[in-house]
Motif scaffolding. Sequence first.
Motif, PDB file in Angstrom:
ATOM      1  N   THR A 361       0.649  -1.145   0.120  1.00  0.00           N
ATOM      2  CA  THR A 361       0.047   0.148  -0.083  1.00  0.00           C
ATOM      3  C   THR A 361       0.962   1.183   0.088  1.00  0.00           C
ATOM      4  O   THR A 361       0.712   2.122  -0.747  1.00  0.00           O
ATOM      5  CB  THR A 361      -1.125   0.055   1.169  1.00  0.00           C
ATOM      6  OG1 THR A 361      -1.909  -1.236   1.305  1.00  0.00           O
ATOM      7  CG2 THR A 361      -1.670   1.173   1.266  1.00  0.00           C
ATOM      8  N   PHE A 362       2.007   1.264   0.663  1.00  0.00           N
ATOM      9  CA  PHE A 362       2.711   2.519   1.098  1.00  0.00           C
ATOM     10  C   PHE A 362       4.023   2.612   0.249  1.00  0.00           C
ATOM     11  O   PHE A 362       4.597   3.579   0.162  1.00  0.00           O
ATOM     12  CB  PHE A 362       2.831   2.976   2.421  1.00  0.00           C
ATOM     13  CG  PHE A 362       1.685   2.976   3.356  1.00  0.00           C
ATOM     14  CD1 PHE A 362       0.914   4.151   2.992  1.00  0.00           C
ATOM     15  CD2 PHE A 362       1.092   2.204   4.142  1.00  0.00           C
ATOM     16  CE1 PHE A 362      -0.181   4.429   3.836  1.00  0.00           C
ATOM     17  CE2 PHE A 362      -0.040   2.214   4.876  1.00  0.00           C
ATOM     18  CZ  PHE A 362      -0.692   3.425   4.701  1.00  0.00           C
ATOM     19  N   GLY A 363       4.195   1.443  -0.336  1.00  0.00           N
ATOM     20  CA  GLY A 363       5.711   1.407  -0.963  1.00  0.00           C
ATOM     21  C   GLY A 363       5.533   2.093  -2.207  1.00  0.00           C
ATOM     22  O   GLY A 363       4.550   2.071  -3.143  1.00  0.00           O
ATOM     23  N   GLY A 364       6.388   2.918  -2.168  1.00  0.00           N
ATOM     24  CA  GLY A 364       6.327   3.945  -3.438  1.00  0.00           C
ATOM     25  C   GLY A 364       5.464   5.070  -3.332  1.00  0.00           C
ATOM     26  O   GLY A 364       5.322   5.841  -4.184  1.00  0.00           O
ATOM     27  N   ASN A 365       5.280   5.420  -2.029  1.00  0.00           N
ATOM     28  CA  ASN A 365       4.517   6.585  -1.820  1.00  0.00           C
ATOM     29  C   ASN A 365       4.961   8.025  -2.276  1.00  0.00           C
ATOM     30  O   ASN A 365       6.333   8.202  -2.228  1.00  0.00           O
ATOM     31  CB  ASN A 365       4.280   6.767  -0.080  1.00  0.00           C
ATOM     32  CG  ASN A 365       3.616   8.036   0.330  1.00  0.00           C
ATOM     33  OD1 ASN A 365       4.479   9.109   0.357  1.00  0.00           O
ATOM     34  ND2 ASN A 365       2.470   8.061   0.992  1.00  0.00           N
ATOM     35  N   PRO A 366       4.246   8.906  -2.938  1.00  0.00           N
ATOM     36  CA  PRO A 366       5.141   9.894  -3.407  1.00  0.00           C
ATOM     37  C   PRO A 366       5.822  10.818  -2.616  1.00  0.00           C
ATOM     38  O   PRO A 366       6.788  11.242  -2.948  1.00  0.00           O
ATOM     39  CB  PRO A 366       3.831  10.742  -4.293  1.00  0.00           C
ATOM     40  CG  PRO A 366       2.534  10.398  -3.446  1.00  0.00           C
ATOM     41  CD  PRO A 366       2.964   8.841  -3.038  1.00  0.00           C
ATOM     42  N   VAL A 367       5.540  10.954  -1.461  1.00  0.00           N
ATOM     43  CA  VAL A 367       6.151  11.686  -0.604  1.00  0.00           C
ATOM     44  C   VAL A 367       7.500  11.052  -0.277  1.00  0.00           C
ATOM     45  O   VAL A 367       8.677  11.796  -0.327  1.00  0.00           O
ATOM     46  CB  VAL A 367       5.383  11.977   0.713  1.00  0.00           C
ATOM     47  CG1 VAL A 367       6.297  12.747   1.922  1.00  0.00           C
ATOM     48  CG2 VAL A 367       4.187  12.804   0.426  1.00  0.00           C
ATOM     49  N   CYS A 368       7.543   9.746   0.121  1.00  0.00           N
ATOM     50  CA  CYS A 368       8.654   9.185   0.325  1.00  0.00           C
ATOM     51  C   CYS A 368       9.594   9.012  -0.888  1.00  0.00           C
ATOM     52  O   CYS A 368      10.821   9.194  -0.651  1.00  0.00           O
ATOM     53  CB  CYS A 368       8.338   7.714   0.890  1.00  0.00           C
ATOM     54  SG  CYS A 368       7.271   7.540   2.308  1.00  0.00           S
ATOM     55  N   THR A 369       9.067   8.801  -2.132  1.00  0.00           N
ATOM     56  CA  THR A 369      10.086   8.838  -3.212  1.00  0.00           C
ATOM     57  C   THR A 369      10.544  10.132  -3.580  1.00  0.00           C
ATOM     58  O   THR A 369      11.775  10.226  -4.067  1.00  0.00           O
ATOM     59  CB  THR A 369       9.348   8.098  -4.604  1.00  0.00           C
ATOM     60  OG1 THR A 369       7.979   8.796  -4.599  1.00  0.00           O
ATOM     61  CG2 THR A 369       9.085   6.461  -4.249  1.00  0.00           C
ATOM     62  N   ALA A 370       9.929  11.230  -3.201  1.00  0.00           N
ATOM     63  CA  ALA A 370      10.394  12.385  -3.609  1.00  0.00           C
ATOM     64  C   ALA A 370      11.664  12.635  -2.786  1.00  0.00           C
ATOM     65  O   ALA A 370      12.525  13.413  -3.215  1.00  0.00           O
ATOM     66  CB  ALA A 370       9.275  13.566  -3.330  1.00  0.00           C
ATOM     67  N   ALA A 371      11.423  12.446  -1.223  1.00  0.00           N
ATOM     68  CA  ALA A 371      12.654  12.372  -0.452  1.00  0.00           C
ATOM     69  C   ALA A 371      13.816  11.606  -0.818  1.00  0.00           C
ATOM     70  O   ALA A 371      15.015  12.021  -0.900  1.00  0.00           O
ATOM     71  CB  ALA A 371      12.065  11.853   0.960  1.00  0.00           C
ATOM     72  N   GLY A 372      13.398  10.495  -1.297  1.00  0.00           N
ATOM     73  CA  GLY A 372      14.629   9.590  -2.082  1.00  0.00           C
ATOM     74  C   GLY A 372      15.161  10.378  -3.034  1.00  0.00           C
ATOM     75  O   GLY A 372      16.652  10.114  -2.948  1.00  0.00           O
ATOM     76  N   LEU A 373      14.592  10.822  -4.011  1.00  0.00           N
ATOM     77  CA  LEU A 373      15.147  11.518  -5.145  1.00  0.00           C
ATOM     78  C   LEU A 373      15.921  12.778  -4.674  1.00  0.00           C
ATOM     79  O   LEU A 373      17.194  13.100  -5.170  1.00  0.00           O
ATOM     80  CB  LEU A 373      14.387  11.847  -5.963  1.00  0.00           C
ATOM     81  CG  LEU A 373      14.657  12.621  -7.352  1.00  0.00           C
ATOM     82  CD1 LEU A 373      15.670  11.623  -8.189  1.00  0.00           C
ATOM     83  CD2 LEU A 373      13.501  13.221  -8.189  1.00  0.00           C
ATOM     84  N   ALA A 374      15.442  13.305  -3.676  1.00  0.00           N
ATOM     85  CA  ALA A 374      16.227  14.496  -3.152  1.00  0.00           C
ATOM     86  C   ALA A 374      17.496  14.338  -2.346  1.00  0.00           C
ATOM     87  O   ALA A 374      18.466  14.600  -2.380  1.00  0.00           O
ATOM     88  CB  ALA A 374      15.316  15.353  -2.219  1.00  0.00           C
ATOM     89  N   VAL A 375      17.394  12.837  -1.653  1.00  0.00           N
ATOM     90  CA  VAL A 375      18.720  12.344  -1.246  1.00  0.00           C
ATOM     91  C   VAL A 375      19.750  12.091  -2.200  1.00  0.00           C
ATOM     92  O   VAL A 375      20.971  12.601  -2.033  1.00  0.00           O
ATOM     93  CB  VAL A 375      18.266  11.024  -0.201  1.00  0.00           C
ATOM     94  CG1 VAL A 375      19.701  10.504  -0.075  1.00  0.00           C
ATOM     95  CG2 VAL A 375      17.705  11.288   1.006  1.00  0.00           C
ATOM     96  N   LEU A 376      19.410  11.491  -3.394  1.00  0.00           N
ATOM     97  CA  LEU A 376      20.359  11.170  -4.243  1.00  0.00           C
ATOM     98  C   LEU A 376      21.053  12.481  -4.807  1.00  0.00           C
ATOM     99  O   LEU A 376      22.366  12.525  -5.049  1.00  0.00           O
ATOM    100  CB  LEU A 376      19.671  10.593  -5.450  1.00  0.00           C
ATOM    101  CG  LEU A 376      19.325   8.886  -5.124  1.00  0.00           C
ATOM    102  CD1 LEU A 376      18.854   8.388  -6.320  1.00  0.00           C
ATOM    103  CD2 LEU A 376      20.731   8.225  -4.661  1.00  0.00           C
ATOM    104  N   ARG A 377      20.501  13.528  -5.134  1.00  0.00           N
ATOM    105  CA  ARG A 377      20.788  14.795  -5.549  1.00  0.00           C
ATOM    106  C   ARG A 377      21.687  15.396  -4.555  1.00  0.00           C
ATOM    107  O   ARG A 377      22.646  16.130  -5.132  1.00  0.00           O
ATOM    108  CB  ARG A 377      19.324  15.537  -5.964  1.00  0.00           C
ATOM    109  CG  ARG A 377      18.856  15.122  -7.089  1.00  0.00           C
ATOM    110  CD  ARG A 377      17.674  15.974  -7.341  1.00  0.00           C
ATOM    111  NE  ARG A 377      16.975  15.733  -8.722  1.00  0.00           N
ATOM    112  CZ  ARG A 377      15.747  16.051  -9.202  1.00  0.00           C
ATOM    113  NH1 ARG A 377      14.836  16.746  -8.269  1.00  0.00           N
ATOM    114  NH2 ARG A 377      15.256  15.566 -10.090  1.00  0.00           N
TER     115      ARG A 377
END
Length: 488
Positions: A361-377
């Motif tokens: 249900t929550f895997g790939g949640n837009p808030v979490c994945t936005a945070a993940g992308l920011a971390v990589l950057r």
Amino acid sequence: MPVSAAARLLLRRSPPSLLPPRHSFFRRSISQPATAKKKDAAAPVAVVPPSELPPFDYVPPPYTGPSGDEILAKRREYLSPSIMHLYKTPVNVVDGKMQYLFDDKGRRYLDAFGGIATVCCGHCHPDVVAAIVEQTKKLQHSTVLYLNHSIADFAEALASKLPGNLKVAFFTNSGTEANELAILIAKMYTGCQDVISLRNAYHGNAAGTMGSTAQSIWKFSVVQSGVHHAINPDPYRGIFGSDGEKYARDVQDIINFGTSGHVAAFVAEAIQGVGGIVEMAPGYLPLAYDMVRKAGGLCIADEVQAGFARTGTHFWGFETHGVVPDIVTVAKGIGNGIPLGAVVTTPEIAKALTKRNYFNTFGGNPVCTAAGLAVLRVIEKEKLQENAFEVGTHLKERLNSLKDKYELIGDVRGKGLMLGVEFVTDRQLKTPAKDETLHLLEQLKELGVLVGKGGYYGNVFRITPALCFTKEDADFLVDAMDYTLSRI
């Protein structure tokens, strides 16, 4: 230079007062055999406490919430008794910024634990916070059954950091979930059930991952079948020292004598985190991977703690061993504290999960994945991998200098900003210094330094700070350790 209030307080105390008071969570005595004392006991050099923490341009707003005692009382009444806490008097953490935490009195602490190797970019990094806030304003949650660019953008960016054909991701909420799913995929793909993991490993606390975890203190008495635990290639405590080839023979023996000759998977951490920051003997992992693949199995790299530039020399821990796994699991640093994990594999292997329906249900949640992308950057923009290498190298050198000075330190190990210090009361017997470790942990807190504790015997400092940790922070940490060690 001026000394901190905590340091002045410690200076006024006599040595006996440094022993921990009686408390139900802690052992009551500190053993001091001759081998645990300083080498140069005949001519001791006075060690002064470290000066103030390195300058920092952030002051948290005044705290007006409940006290630590009130929170602790609520925890005892309303939270599971299985939830433990560090320290006799737990720290009431109310604010955080980069590599520092602040308590309810406004005191600043150097966080050398990083939320258990989770805070990658730094507490409340502005870029990560901004990404979370902006996405939350637009869409907090829907479902992966609908389209949203956040999950796809992050999956693409994550794939770009991995070698070979590791490019297909399934997102989860934690490392346990990621490892659980990786083992399931391996079993579905190979048609086999046998899994090989290492002794002293920790891969999670669900049904499959508890089986692959190999420390009794993390295992409940429930059915955990089909997992074989190979001899741990531990250069410090292992029976073969640093001979990776001899350790690897046990993997082949397990395949030959413990299975049908075919296995589903081999799962291992490049550096065991919960197990006490244990590195593998050189040459072990390529041999083990080869043996497992010849038996039809898949090789799973658990990068939950060692991944995301923490080792400094490489982005992923497995890269330090010159191997490419079939499946990679990630969590912790992937979201800088946001609940986020992932399983990344090849397109071919990923198809195994289509044999039935699988959903999170929550895997790939837009808030979490936005945070993940920011971390990589942020890792790339601020060159945090390079910083982990430079600061980690400096810190390890200084920790080794403490090892030369104090017999209580049996081993210093790890890479980058994933370092461990093991304490022993006898270097020859490698007797775990459990009480001394707790004592040092407490005294470091009094000086404003927070570190983690791990290893099966609870005698290892786990040093896994945010990757923005500086050399000045490293020096303060080591100076504080030097002072506390000098007073045992």
